[in-house]
Motif scaffolding. Structure first.
Motif, PDB file in Angstrom:
ATOM      1  N   SER A  74       0.827  -1.207   0.000  1.00 22.25           N
ATOM      2  CA  SER A  74       0.000   0.000   0.000  1.00 22.25           C
ATOM      3  C   SER A  74       0.859   1.253   0.000  1.00 22.25           C
ATOM      4  CB  SER A  74      -0.922   0.013   1.222  1.00 22.25           C
ATOM      5  OG  SER A  74      -1.816  -1.080   1.202  1.00 22.25           O
ATOM      6  N   GLY A  75       0.356   2.273  -0.675  1.00 17.13           N
ATOM      7  CA  GLY A  75       1.001   3.579  -0.685  1.00 17.13           C
ATOM      8  C   GLY A  75      -0.046   4.665  -0.509  1.00 17.13           C
ATOM      9  N   TRP A  76       0.408   5.891  -0.238  1.00 11.82           N
ATOM     10  CA  TRP A  76      -0.510   6.991   0.008  1.00 11.82           C
ATOM     11  C   TRP A  76      -0.027   8.247  -0.704  1.00 11.82           C
ATOM     12  CZ3 TRP A  76       0.499   3.222   3.475  1.00 11.82           C
ATOM     13  CH2 TRP A  76      -0.611   2.568   4.046  1.00 11.82           C
ATOM     14  N   ASN A  77      -0.926   8.833  -1.493  1.00 14.42           N
ATOM     15  CA  ASN A  77      -0.710  10.143  -2.095  1.00 14.42           C
ATOM     16  C   ASN A  77      -1.451  11.191  -1.274  1.00 14.42           C
ATOM     17  OD1 ASN A  77       0.750   9.093  -4.307  1.00 14.42           O
ATOM     18  ND2 ASN A  77      -1.139   8.716  -5.452  1.00 14.42           N
ATOM     19  N   VAL A  78      -0.815  12.313  -1.026  1.00 14.72           N
ATOM     20  CA  VAL A  78      -1.447  13.421  -0.314  1.00 14.72           C
ATOM     21  C   VAL A  78      -1.660  14.552  -1.314  1.00 14.72           C
ATOM     22  CG1 VAL A  78      -1.246  15.081   1.568  1.00 14.72           C
ATOM     23  CG2 VAL A  78      -0.358  12.759   1.851  1.00 14.72           C
ATOM     24  N   PHE A 134       3.421  12.687  -4.047  1.00 19.83           N
ATOM     25  CA  PHE A 134       3.238  11.305  -4.475  1.00 19.83           C
ATOM     26  C   PHE A 134       4.123  10.351  -3.680  1.00 19.83           C
ATOM     27  CE2 PHE A 134       2.173  13.396  -8.697  1.00 19.83           C
ATOM     28  CZ  PHE A 134       0.804  13.190  -8.558  1.00 19.83           C
ATOM     29  N   ASP A 135       3.579   9.187  -3.429  1.00 22.85           N
ATOM     30  CA  ASP A 135       4.328   8.077  -2.853  1.00 22.85           C
ATOM     31  C   ASP A 135       4.754   7.155  -4.003  1.00 22.85           C
ATOM     32  OD1 ASP A 135       5.421   6.246  -1.120  1.00 22.85           O
ATOM     33  OD2 ASP A 135       3.520   5.610  -0.237  1.00 22.85           O
ATOM     34  N   GLY A 136       5.756   6.318  -3.762  1.00 24.02           N
ATOM     35  CA  GLY A 136       6.140   5.310  -4.740  1.00 24.02           C
ATOM     36  C   GLY A 136       6.919   5.820  -5.937  1.00 24.02           C
ATOM     37  N   GLU A 137       7.432   7.048  -5.868  1.00 25.58           N
ATOM     38  CA  GLU A 137       8.212   7.557  -7.010  1.00 25.58           C
ATOM     39  C   GLU A 137       9.495   6.769  -7.193  1.00 25.58           C
ATOM     40  OE1 GLU A 137      11.102  10.109  -9.226  1.00 25.58           O
ATOM     41  OE2 GLU A 137      11.235   9.202  -7.229  1.00 25.58           O
ATOM     42  N   GLU A 138      10.120   6.406  -6.085  1.00 24.81           N
ATOM     43  CA  GLU A 138      11.390   5.681  -6.150  1.00 24.81           C
ATOM     44  C   GLU A 138      11.213   4.231  -6.604  1.00 24.81           C
ATOM     45  OE1 GLU A 138      14.080   7.142  -5.990  1.00 24.81           O
ATOM     46  OE2 GLU A 138      13.791   8.977  -4.829  1.00 24.81           O
ATOM     47  N   CYS A 139       9.973   3.809  -6.760  1.00 26.86           N
ATOM     48  CA  CYS A 139       9.678   2.451  -7.251  1.00 26.86           C
ATOM     49  C   CYS A 139       9.127   2.484  -8.669  1.00 26.86           C
ATOM     50  CB  CYS A 139       8.691   1.758  -6.319  1.00 26.86           C
ATOM     51  SG  CYS A 139       9.298   1.513  -4.641  1.00 26.86           S
ATOM     52  N   GLY A 140       9.305   3.613  -9.361  1.00 30.38           N
ATOM     53  CA  GLY A 140       8.856   3.700 -10.747  1.00 30.38           C
ATOM     54  C   GLY A 140       7.634   4.567 -10.953  1.00 30.38           C
ATOM     55  N   HIS A 193       7.447  14.329  -4.772  1.00 22.51           N
ATOM     56  CA  HIS A 193       7.236  13.045  -4.119  1.00 22.51           C
ATOM     57  C   HIS A 193       7.877  13.062  -2.744  1.00 22.51           C
ATOM     58  CE1 HIS A 193      11.313  11.180  -4.446  1.00 22.51           C
ATOM     59  NE2 HIS A 193      11.417  11.922  -5.526  1.00 22.51           N
ATOM     60  N   TRP A 194       7.255  12.314  -1.818  1.00 21.88           N
ATOM     61  CA  TRP A 194       7.698  12.365  -0.422  1.00 21.88           C
ATOM     62  C   TRP A 194       8.381  11.087   0.028  1.00 21.88           C
ATOM     63  CZ3 TRP A 194       5.475   9.285   3.524  1.00 21.88           C
ATOM     64  CH2 TRP A 194       4.322   8.589   3.162  1.00 21.88           C
ATOM     65  N   ASP A 195       8.418  10.058  -0.808  1.00 21.68           N
ATOM     66  CA  ASP A 195       9.139   8.843  -0.424  1.00 21.68           C
ATOM     67  C   ASP A 195      10.631   9.029  -0.695  1.00 21.68           C
ATOM     68  OD1 ASP A 195       8.533   8.846  -3.211  1.00 21.68           O
ATOM     69  OD2 ASP A 195       9.129   6.749  -3.324  1.00 21.68           O
ATOM     70  N   ALA A 196      11.442   8.153  -0.141  1.00 26.91           N
ATOM     71  CA  ALA A 196      12.899   8.280  -0.242  1.00 26.91           C
ATOM     72  C   ALA A 196      13.491   7.028  -0.869  1.00 26.91           C
ATOM     73  CB  ALA A 196      13.515   8.507   1.140  1.00 26.91           C
ATOM     74  N   ALA A 197      14.646   7.193  -1.496  1.00 29.36           N
ATOM     75  CA  ALA A 197      15.347   6.074  -2.114  1.00 29.36           C
ATOM     76  C   ALA A 197      16.070   5.256  -1.051  1.00 29.36           C
ATOM     77  CB  ALA A 197      16.355   6.584  -3.145  1.00 29.36           C
ATOM     78  N   LEU A 198      16.347   4.016  -1.380  1.00 27.53           N
ATOM     79  CA  LEU A 198      17.154   3.182  -0.501  1.00 27.53           C
ATOM     80  C   LEU A 198      18.601   3.659  -0.519  1.00 27.53           C
ATOM     81  CD1 LEU A 198      15.754  -0.351  -1.425  1.00 27.53           C
ATOM     82  CD2 LEU A 198      15.097   1.113   0.478  1.00 27.53           C
ATOM     83  N   VAL A 199      19.321   3.422   0.575  1.00 29.96           N
ATOM     84  CA  VAL A 199      20.708   3.863   0.674  1.00 29.96           C
ATOM     85  C   VAL A 199      21.583   3.117  -0.317  1.00 29.96           C
ATOM     86  CG1 VAL A 199      22.736   3.844   2.171  1.00 29.96           C
ATOM     87  CG2 VAL A 199      20.542   4.599   3.067  1.00 29.96           C
ATOM     88  N   PHE A 200      21.400   1.824  -0.435  1.00 31.88           N
ATOM     89  CA  PHE A 200      22.227   0.928  -1.239  1.00 31.88           C
ATOM     90  C   PHE A 200      23.619   0.750  -0.599  1.00 31.88           C
ATOM     91  CE2 PHE A 200      19.655   2.861  -4.836  1.00 31.88           C
ATOM     92  CZ  PHE A 200      18.704   1.865  -4.795  1.00 31.88           C
TER      93      PHE A 200
END
Length: 318
Positions: A119-123, A247-253, A142-149
């Motif tokens: 699940s994700g959430w857009n505000v 937006f959520d999920g930007e870092e996932c495409g 977008h408010w989500d963050a990328a993984l550090v890697f």
């Protein structure tokens, strides 16, 4: 438009506090619902803007999850080269290039069916115009963050070189396969074998599941969108509906943006979509970012566009 004197400081304060309070912001991670609720509450501080959060479901693991089968395909291609099976090797390497290009350039989503739903959430916020709606402005970040890697943490200076080598390896593989098909000397396939040294470590690329602070990518954009909305709400634009979106999920495409577009396809009028991105200096373990410049140059461009719909109420500078 005349921007508030402390708008830049408000953006900086929001970025620092939100990143510290919610450090793990990635689609499907625990705590994302609470983070979305906090973001919704922060946006409700803008008077005159109707704010809501929308949930969506997506298969977020697919965007980078394809890297594991890509490594296996590459190694299979190298084995095919060892047995002088050029066509089999070419198929493996071309599949990697096609799949990678489709995911990172065309944003294919059909391979995501192999991964679990989350699940994700857009505000989003909405500011209605002073008159009849004839056009639409969408301000998005977008408010989500990328993984550090793991690579960034262990060797940040060599990160770009490693990524470039891993990306070039399948191209070398295609050339090596062509050399085998043309019955050329065996040493032509050596670059592909050397590429395996760059591709094999990609298997552990996603081992570290911590998030980066995400201050410059892209909480600063979210903060700027909020401050622009605050300025517009003080003097609504004529005939121009303004929609703000985090937006959520930007870092996932771009999954959150896709979900919002599909849900609101019939509600959009002709307009302009402006996305604010602030790529600020970041560290892995701390929220280190320069204060965003304010006002953003796009601020006046939005005002000029809105002016085409009859000008703005109370904003002579537009």
């Amino acid at each position: 438009m005349a921007a508030s004197a402390d708008a830049g400081e408000q953006v900086w304060k929001f970025v620092a506090e939100f990143a510290a309070r919610f450090p793990q912001r990635h689609l499907g991670f625990p705590g994302m619902r609470e983070a979305a609720a906090a973001l919704e509450q922060a946006w409700r501080s803008v008077p005159g803007m109707t704010v809501e959060s929308e949930s969506f479901t997506a298969r977020g693991g697919g965007f980078l999850g394809w890297l594991h089968p890509a490594v296996l395909l590459y190694l299979a291609g190298c084995v095919a080269l060892a047995f002088r099976s050029g066509w089999s090797a070419a198929a493996c390497f071309l599949l990697i290039l096609g799949w990678g290009g489709g995911r990172f350039i065309l944003y294919w989503r059909w391979p995501d069916r192999l991964f679990r739903l989350c699940s994700g959430w857009n505000v989003t916020g909405r500011i209605e115009p002073a008159g009849t709606v004839s056009q639409l402005v969408i301000l998005a970040a977008h408010w989500d963050a990328a993984l550090v890697f793991r690579w960034i943490e262990t060797a940040p200076c060599r990160y770009a070189c490693r990524v470039a080598l891993a990306g070039a390896a399948p191209v070398c593989g295609v050339l090596a396969a062509g050399a085998v098909i043309a019955d050329m000397a065996f040493w032509w396939s050596l670059p592909a074998w050397c590429g395996a040294a760059a591709v094999a470590p990609v298997w552990r690329f996603l081992d570290d599941r911590r998030c980066s602070p995400g201050a410059g990518d892209n909480l600063a954009g979210v903060g700027v969108v909020r401050e622009i909305a605050r300025e517009i709400a003080c003097a609504p634009l004529r005939h121009t509906r303004v929609i703000t979106a985090a937006f959520d999920g930007e870092e996932c495409g771009l999954l959150g943006a896709f979900a919002w577009r599909e849900r609101h396809a019939g509600q959009r009028n002709t307009g302009v979509c402006a996305e604010f991105r602030y790529r600020l200096p970041l560290r892995n373990t701390q929220c280190a970012a320069e204060r965003p410049q304010w006002p953003d140059p796009s601020f006046r461009r939005i005002g000029r566009f809105a002016g085409k719909g009859g000008g703005t109420a109370g904003n002579p500078a537009v």
